[in-house]
Design an enzyme around this catalytic site. Sequence first.
Site, PDB file in Angstrom:
ATOM      1  N   GLU A  53       0.843  -1.203   0.000  1.00  0.00           N
ATOM      2  CA  GLU A  53       0.000   0.000   0.000  1.00  0.00           C
ATOM      3  C   GLU A  53       0.879   1.254   0.000  1.00  0.00           C
ATOM      4  OE1 GLU A  53      -0.038  -2.586   1.969  1.00  0.00           O
ATOM      5  OE2 GLU A  53      -1.984  -3.000   2.880  1.00  0.00           O
ATOM      6  N   CYS A  89      -0.631  -0.061   7.938  1.00  0.00           N
ATOM      7  CA  CYS A  89      -1.080   0.478   6.645  1.00  0.00           C
ATOM      8  C   CYS A  89      -2.492   1.040   6.743  1.00  0.00           C
ATOM      9  CB  CYS A  89      -1.030  -0.608   5.575  1.00  0.00           C
ATOM     10  SG  CYS A  89       0.658  -1.039   5.159  1.00  0.00           S
ATOM     11  N   ALA A 159      12.574 -36.951  -8.585  1.00  0.00           N
ATOM     12  CA  ALA A 159      12.610 -37.345  -9.996  1.00  0.00           C
ATOM     13  C   ALA A 159      12.635 -38.855 -10.054  1.00  0.00           C
ATOM     14  CB  ALA A 159      13.857 -36.759 -10.652  1.00  0.00           C
ATOM     15  N   LEU A 209      22.811 -28.144  -3.088  1.00  0.00           N
ATOM     16  CA  LEU A 209      21.581 -27.476  -2.641  1.00  0.00           C
ATOM     17  C   LEU A 209      21.667 -25.949  -2.691  1.00  0.00           C
ATOM     18  CD1 LEU A 209      20.370 -29.684   0.358  1.00  0.00           C
ATOM     19  CD2 LEU A 209      19.897 -29.954  -2.067  1.00  0.00           C
ATOM     20  N   GLU A 287      13.928 -32.325  -1.001  1.00  0.00           N
ATOM     21  CA  GLU A 287      14.562 -32.905  -2.194  1.00  0.00           C
ATOM     22  C   GLU A 287      15.083 -34.315  -1.935  1.00  0.00           C
ATOM     23  OE1 GLU A 287      16.771 -30.763  -4.963  1.00  0.00           O
ATOM     24  OE2 GLU A 287      16.036 -28.794  -4.393  1.00  0.00           O
ATOM     25  N   GLY A 289      15.699 -37.947   0.919  1.00  0.00           N
ATOM     26  CA  GLY A 289      15.586 -39.043  -0.015  1.00  0.00           C
ATOM     27  C   GLY A 289      14.275 -39.804   0.167  1.00  0.00           C
ATOM     28  N   ARG A 291      13.314 -42.286   2.221  1.00  0.00           N
ATOM     29  CA  ARG A 291      12.767 -42.488   3.573  1.00  0.00           C
ATOM     30  C   ARG A 291      12.094 -41.214   4.083  1.00  0.00           C
ATOM     31  NH1 ARG A 291      15.796 -46.095   6.829  1.00  0.00           N
ATOM     32  NH2 ARG A 291      14.572 -45.367   8.602  1.00  0.00           N
TER      33      ARG A 291
HETATM   34  N1  NAP Z   1      15.606 -39.145  -7.705  1.00  0.00           N
HETATM   35  C1  NAP Z   1      15.508 -38.232  -6.759  1.00  0.00           C
HETATM   36  O1  NAP Z   1      14.785 -37.236  -6.895  1.00  0.00           O
HETATM   37  C2  NAP Z   1      16.273 -38.417  -5.485  1.00  0.00           C
HETATM   38  C3  NAP Z   1      16.382 -37.328  -4.596  1.00  0.00           C
HETATM   39  C4  NAP Z   1      17.080 -37.515  -3.420  1.00  0.00           C
HETATM   40  C5  NAP Z   1      17.632 -38.740  -3.134  1.00  0.00           C
HETATM   41  N2  NAP Z   1      17.527 -39.761  -4.027  1.00  0.00           N
HETATM   42  C6  NAP Z   1      18.119 -41.052  -3.737  1.00  0.00           C
HETATM   43  O2  NAP Z   1      17.526 -41.535  -2.549  1.00  0.00           O
HETATM   44  C7  NAP Z   1      18.497 -42.333  -1.868  1.00  0.00           C
HETATM   45  C8  NAP Z   1      18.573 -41.873  -0.441  1.00  0.00           C
HETATM   46  O3  NAP Z   1      17.347 -42.166   0.207  1.00  0.00           O
HETATM   47  P1  NAP Z   1      17.347 -42.638   1.705  1.00  0.00           P
HETATM   48  O4  NAP Z   1      15.976 -43.029   2.047  1.00  0.00           O
HETATM   49  O5  NAP Z   1      18.449 -43.588   1.902  1.00  0.00           O
HETATM   50  O6  NAP Z   1      17.849 -41.314   2.448  1.00  0.00           O
HETATM   51  P2  NAP Z   1      17.171 -40.100   3.228  1.00  0.00           P
HETATM   52  O7  NAP Z   1      15.688 -40.164   3.202  1.00  0.00           O
HETATM   53  O8  NAP Z   1      17.846 -38.872   2.736  1.00  0.00           O
HETATM   54  O9  NAP Z   1      17.695 -40.357   4.671  1.00  0.00           O
HETATM   55  C9  NAP Z   1      17.335 -41.535   5.288  1.00  0.00           C
HETATM   56  C10 NAP Z   1      17.660 -41.433   6.756  1.00  0.00           C
HETATM   57  O10 NAP Z   1      16.856 -40.443   7.343  1.00  0.00           O
HETATM   58  C11 NAP Z   1      16.337 -40.926   8.552  1.00  0.00           C
HETATM   59  N3  NAP Z   1      14.895 -40.672   8.560  1.00  0.00           N
HETATM   60  C12 NAP Z   1      13.997 -40.704   7.564  1.00  0.00           C
HETATM   61  N4  NAP Z   1      12.787 -40.371   8.027  1.00  0.00           N
HETATM   62  C13 NAP Z   1      12.938 -40.110   9.345  1.00  0.00           C
HETATM   63  C14 NAP Z   1      12.065 -39.699  10.375  1.00  0.00           C
HETATM   64  N5  NAP Z   1      10.768 -39.490  10.153  1.00  0.00           N
HETATM   65  N6  NAP Z   1      12.572 -39.532  11.625  1.00  0.00           N
HETATM   66  C15 NAP Z   1      13.852 -39.763  11.863  1.00  0.00           C
HETATM   67  N7  NAP Z   1      14.748 -40.130  10.931  1.00  0.00           N
HETATM   68  C16 NAP Z   1      14.277 -40.314   9.691  1.00  0.00           C
HETATM   69  C17 NAP Z   1      16.633 -42.402   8.669  1.00  0.00           C
HETATM   70  O11 NAP Z   1      17.510 -42.493   9.727  1.00  0.00           O
HETATM   71  P3  NAP Z   1      17.608 -43.848  10.615  1.00  0.00           P
HETATM   72  O12 NAP Z   1      17.976 -44.920   9.630  1.00  0.00           O
HETATM   73  O13 NAP Z   1      18.658 -43.482  11.564  1.00  0.00           O
HETATM   74  O14 NAP Z   1      16.274 -44.051  11.233  1.00  0.00           O
HETATM   75  C18 NAP Z   1      17.374 -42.735   7.403  1.00  0.00           C
HETATM   76  O15 NAP Z   1      18.615 -43.282   7.655  1.00  0.00           O
HETATM   77  C19 NAP Z   1      19.807 -42.159  -2.605  1.00  0.00           C
HETATM   78  O16 NAP Z   1      20.029 -43.276  -3.408  1.00  0.00           O
HETATM   79  C20 NAP Z   1      19.585 -40.951  -3.459  1.00  0.00           C
HETATM   80  O17 NAP Z   1      20.347 -40.997  -4.643  1.00  0.00           O
HETATM   81  C21 NAP Z   1      16.852 -39.627  -5.191  1.00  0.00           C
END
Ligand code: NAP
Length: 351
Positions: A53, A89, A159, A209, A287, A289, A291
């Site tokens: 404004e 404002c 991706a 990043l 971004e 992974g 998990r």
């Molecule tokens: N294509 C794409 O867009 C893309 C993007 C990024 C990554 N990636 C690929 O994904 C893979 C990595 O994935 P990732 O699953 O291994 O790794 P991540 O999700 O980056 O990290 C996994 C870790 O985070 C912890 N975690 C996850 N959720 C949690 C929660 N709610 N609370 C506490 N801790 C948590 C776990 O720890 P604990 O085991 O200690 O419980 C686990 O070891 C790689 O191969 C990478 O290249 C692909």
Amino acid sequence: MSIHELYMSRCLQLARLAQGHAAPNPQVGALLVHGGRIIGEGWHRSCGGPHAEVECLESVALPDRSLIPSSTLYVSLEPCAHQGRTPPCADRIIAEGIRQVVIGCRDPFSLVDGRGIERMEAAGVQVTCGVLSSAAEDLIRRFRCFHLQKRPYVILKWAQTADGRVAATEGLPCRISSKATDRLVHLWRSQESAIFVGSGTALTDNPMLTCRIPGGRHPLRVVVDRACALPSHLHLFDGEAPTLVCNVKKEGVEGMVSYARIMDEPDLLPGLLHTLYQRQVQSLLVEGGVRWMESFLQAGCWDEVRLITAIHTRLPDGLPGPQFRMQGNPQRSLLSGQDRIDIFMQSESHG
Ligand SMILES: NC(=O)c1ccc[n+]([C@@H]2O[C@H](COP(=O)([O-])OP(=O)(O)OC[C@H]3O[C@@H](n4cnc5c(N)ncnc54)[C@H](OP(=O)(O)O)[C@@H]3O)[C@@H](O)[C@H]2O)c1
């Protein structure tokens, strides 16, 4: 489209110019119209700077200043009524003698939330609120999420190949999206307050990043590293941009790296979101992974999914991507290089 809607759509256009710069403030645009002529325009350019404004009023040329009281002010968000970094404002509008104000939507921020309208009406200003209200609310969806849900607006982006794989065999990193999409992702980074990866991704992919497009700004880099065990040679710790390490061990600042201690629970997601909220992080681009994506998805804690599919690539032995089943079609799909990008939006009440 009514005349009010026409001018309001211009306010929304102006407000969009500040995407990625206004947070933690909302994006707002304003117009001053006299007898069918726009005599002033403004938008809130950056946090701490003048509100839309005020920018609009200041933009009025000297010969038109006498027209201000008999003009209509259009503004995409309710004018503020509290003393923040800048004066209210609503008071400025009253002081300028403006008699007609048209608003896109109410401000959800508890210190405003209707008080700006009340104050102007009490001073005899005729206020019309709710013009293009859905578009006006959508424009400030990050701000709304932050204030109404007390957490950052969460965008999950990954991706995958046409057969749903996100990495090569045994999780080895590999390029999946095309160069055109990579450039788009850098633009997305510059539009959000922070980018997040889990410790698995930090170790496997060692991502920078940062935002590597001309004029782009680096968002805060965020990682959860429960025991502060990530090695210091990772790009995340290179000082190119600030990094926040959420962990269960320590608090403090070491150069460009800040440490935030969060509650030591098996699931660190609530602690992560609470810390980001406390640190005024209004939006988070996740971004990876796999998990972590699944943690956000299972908790229903997401607002957008941006799913990039490399439509001509297959990796039958690769790492399967997050389990994601969305009812209905994406809100938007686009082609980018060799990829299709599907954007799914959560309804606002969720999460
Ligand atoms: N294509 C794409 O867009 C893309 C993007 C990024 C990554 N990636 C690929 O994904 C893979 C990595 O994935 P990732 O699953 O291994 O790794 P991540 O999700 O980056 O990290 C996994 C870790 O985070 C912890 N975690 C996850 N959720 C949690 C929660 N709610 N609370 C506490 N801790 C948590 C776990 O720890 P604990 O085991 O200690 O419980 C686990 O070891 C790689 O191969 C990478 O290249 C692909």
